[in-house]
Design a protein around this motif. Structure first.
Motif, PDB file in Angstrom:
ATOM      1  N   HIS A  55      37.784  20.533  42.267  1.00 13.75           N
ATOM      2  CA  HIS A  55      37.452  21.748  42.800  1.00 13.75           C
ATOM      3  C   HIS A  55      37.886  22.992  41.933  1.00 13.75           C
ATOM      4  CE1 HIS A  55      37.913  25.351  45.772  1.00 13.75           C
ATOM      5  NE2 HIS A  55      36.845  25.075  45.745  1.00 13.75           N
ATOM      6  N   ASP A  56      36.982  23.784  41.320  1.00 14.13           N
ATOM      7  CA  ASP A  56      36.943  24.890  40.302  1.00 14.13           C
ATOM      8  C   ASP A  56      36.393  25.937  40.797  1.00 14.13           C
ATOM      9  OD1 ASP A  56      37.233  26.222  38.273  1.00 14.13           O
ATOM     10  OD2 ASP A  56      36.381  24.898  36.717  1.00 14.13           O
ATOM     11  N   ASP A  57      36.884  27.026  41.469  1.00 16.71           N
ATOM     12  CA  ASP A  57      36.456  28.183  41.763  1.00 16.71           C
ATOM     13  C   ASP A  57      37.384  29.183  41.140  1.00 16.71           C
ATOM     14  OD1 ASP A  57      35.038  30.205  43.025  1.00 16.71           O
ATOM     15  OD2 ASP A  57      35.733  29.885  44.880  1.00 16.71           O
ATOM     16  N   ASN A  58      36.876  29.561  39.722  1.00 15.39           N
ATOM     17  CA  ASN A  58      37.634  30.337  38.908  1.00 15.39           C
ATOM     18  C   ASN A  58      36.677  31.151  37.870  1.00 15.39           C
ATOM     19  OD1 ASN A  58      40.626  29.600  39.556  1.00 15.39           O
ATOM     20  ND2 ASN A  58      39.773  27.826  39.205  1.00 15.39           N
ATOM     21  N   PRO A  59      35.949  32.011  38.818  1.00 16.22           N
ATOM     22  CA  PRO A  59      34.853  32.795  37.844  1.00 16.22           C
ATOM     23  C   PRO A  59      35.647  33.706  36.873  1.00 16.22           C
ATOM     24  CG  PRO A  59      34.725  33.551  40.138  1.00 16.22           C
ATOM     25  CD  PRO A  59      35.548  32.215  40.094  1.00 16.22           C
ATOM     26  N   ASP A  60      34.767  34.010  35.608  1.00 14.97           N
ATOM     27  CA  ASP A  60      35.595  35.144  34.946  1.00 14.97           C
ATOM     28  C   ASP A  60      35.328  36.188  35.661  1.00 14.97           C
ATOM     29  OD1 ASP A  60      35.547  33.089  33.130  1.00 14.97           O
ATOM     30  OD2 ASP A  60      34.000  33.775  31.681  1.00 14.97           O
ATOM     31  N   ILE A  61      36.417  37.128  35.321  1.00 18.21           N
ATOM     32  CA  ILE A  61      36.218  38.678  35.562  1.00 18.21           C
ATOM     33  C   ILE A  61      35.887  39.272  34.413  1.00 18.21           C
ATOM     34  CG2 ILE A  61      37.721  40.619  36.558  1.00 18.21           C
ATOM     35  CD1 ILE A  61      39.286  38.301  37.951  1.00 18.21           C
ATOM     36  N   PRO A  62      34.728  40.051  34.667  1.00 16.01           N
ATOM     37  CA  PRO A  62      34.605  40.867  33.301  1.00 16.01           C
ATOM     38  C   PRO A  62      35.404  42.005  33.195  1.00 16.01           C
ATOM     39  CG  PRO A  62      33.074  41.264  35.332  1.00 16.01           C
ATOM     40  CD  PRO A  62      33.787  40.079  35.714  1.00 16.01           C
ATOM     41  N   PHE A  63      35.486  42.951  32.132  1.00 18.08           N
ATOM     42  CA  PHE A  63      36.292  44.021  31.830  1.00 18.08           C
ATOM     43  C   PHE A  63      36.105  44.940  33.079  1.00 18.08           C
ATOM     44  CE2 PHE A  63      37.156  48.177  30.029  1.00 18.08           C
ATOM     45  CZ  PHE A  63      38.283  47.904  29.611  1.00 18.08           C
ATOM     46  N   ILE A  64      37.222  45.271  33.636  1.00 16.50           N
ATOM     47  CA  ILE A  64      37.438  46.345  34.719  1.00 16.50           C
ATOM     48  C   ILE A  64      38.443  47.219  34.436  1.00 16.50           C
ATOM     49  CG2 ILE A  64      36.527  44.794  36.633  1.00 16.50           C
ATOM     50  CD1 ILE A  64      39.446  44.324  37.434  1.00 16.50           C
ATOM     51  N   SER A  65      38.156  48.708  35.016  1.00 20.18           N
ATOM     52  CA  SER A  65      39.003  49.518  34.812  1.00 20.18           C
ATOM     53  C   SER A  65      39.169  50.627  35.937  1.00 20.18           C
ATOM     54  CB  SER A  65      38.665  50.495  33.408  1.00 20.18           C
ATOM     55  OG  SER A  65      37.348  51.023  33.875  1.00 20.18           O
TER      56      SER A  65
ATOM     57  N   LEU B 253      45.198  58.705  32.695  1.00 20.61           N
ATOM     58  CA  LEU B 253      45.988  57.065  32.733  1.00 20.61           C
ATOM     59  C   LEU B 253      44.782  56.468  33.257  1.00 20.61           C
ATOM     60  CD1 LEU B 253      49.548  57.861  33.693  1.00 20.61           C
ATOM     61  CD2 LEU B 253      48.646  57.781  31.211  1.00 20.61           C
ATOM     62  N   GLU B 254      44.593  55.298  32.377  1.00 21.46           N
ATOM     63  CA  GLU B 254      43.778  54.229  33.045  1.00 21.46           C
ATOM     64  C   GLU B 254      44.420  52.647  32.820  1.00 21.46           C
ATOM     65  OE1 GLU B 254      38.974  53.095  32.040  1.00 21.46           O
ATOM     66  OE2 GLU B 254      40.210  54.060  30.334  1.00 21.46           O
ATOM     67  N   MET B 255      44.222  51.841  33.787  1.00 18.15           N
ATOM     68  CA  MET B 255      44.405  50.483  33.738  1.00 18.15           C
ATOM     69  C   MET B 255      43.122  49.484  33.713  1.00 18.15           C
ATOM     70  SD  MET B 255      46.806  48.599  36.477  1.00 18.15           S
ATOM     71  CE  MET B 255      47.310  46.795  36.367  1.00 18.15           C
ATOM     72  N   THR B 256      43.222  48.663  32.782  1.00 15.30           N
ATOM     73  CA  THR B 256      42.284  47.829  32.610  1.00 15.30           C
ATOM     74  C   THR B 256      42.737  46.309  32.895  1.00 15.30           C
ATOM     75  OG1 THR B 256      42.516  47.467  30.268  1.00 15.30           O
ATOM     76  CG2 THR B 256      41.157  49.503  31.029  1.00 15.30           C
TER      77      THR B 256
END
Length: 251
Positions: free
Chosen positions: A77-87, A54-57
């Motif tokens: 103020h905008d400090d919201n970087p993208d989060i790349p695909f993580i698992s 089982l895996e969560m992404t």
């Protein structure tokens, strides 16, 4: 004598009223908004307790048409970087939490903003057995404005699964021209689904922050009618000899 004192008091009060109104014209406007999203595995049930397959992404990205337009001395103020695909492994207690937040203000100019954040939350079963997954999903939305009556801030969330069976929309608005200058909404509920062997499940969440703020730092001068009214009051209290000089001075 008492009547003169009273009339002087009236004149001073009127002066204070107009000066106060002029100060009010020096506006400063600000906003603060956030959306916090939580996904957590509440339970996993199946024929076995082998959860190794089982895996969560998860991922978070900004929509490419998001924008902020600023004029004058405004800032955001905008400090919201993208989060790349993580698992990672999917176990009871496995979770994904993220806050998408903004704040800003302006004292002379305007701010117009519209930002969309896109979340993809996935669950994968690479094993050979089926499992029932109970997912605890929750969110909190907040928006607040202060200052000029033109200020408006809104946060909206929309979510669904890949089959369209799990779907919802919520939004909040805060505005200087509404009774609500601060708004909050929250939601929490379990959702259970079956993940067959070799199957996957996706959830899509969109969060939108948008609003508009405007402020004018230029003080508004006292209107000519106010000066005339004040001159009349002062004349009533026995300053007839100085009335002409007073009018010439303020003309």
């Amino acid at each position: 004598m008492n009547n003169q004192v009273k009339k002087y008091a009236v004149a001073i009060a009127v002066i204070g009223m107009f000066v106060s109104n002029a100060d009010d014209a020096v506006a400063s406007t600000s906003f603060n908004s956030y959306a916090t999203l939580d996904f957590a595995i509440g339970s996993i049930t199946g024929a076995s307790t082998d959860y190794s397959g089982l895996e969560m992404t998860a991922s978070f990205s900004r929509f490419y048409e998001s924008y902020t337009s600023v004029t004058g001395d405004g800032g955001i103020h905008d400090d919201n970087p993208d989060i790349p695909f993580i698992s990672g492994p999917m176990l009871v207690g496995s979770s994904f939490t993220h806050t998408f937040a903004f704040d800003g203000g302006v004292s002379d100019g305007a701010i117009d903003y519209n930002h969309l954040g896109l979340y993809d939350i996935g669950f994968v079963n690479n094993g050979s057995e089926a499992f029932d997954i109970t997912l605890n999903m929750s969110y909190r939305l907040f928006a607040e404005v202060a200052g000029d009556s033109t200020a408006f801030s809104s946060v909206m969330i929309g979510y669904s699964d890949d089959l369209g069976e799990f779907y919802g929309v919520d939004s909040i608005d805060a505005a200087g021209y509404l009774p609500i200058t601060s708004a909050f909404s929250e939601y929490a509920a379990p959702y259970t689904f079956t993940l067959a062997a070799g199957d996957s499940k996706m959830f899509y969440i969109d969060i939108n922050h948008y609003g508009y703020l405007e402020a004018n730092a230029a003080p508004v001068p006292l209107p000519a009618a106010a000066w005339s009214f004040l001159a009349g009051l002062l004349g009533i209290v026995g300053m007839k000899k100085r009335k002409l000089a007073f009018n010439e001075k303020i003309a």
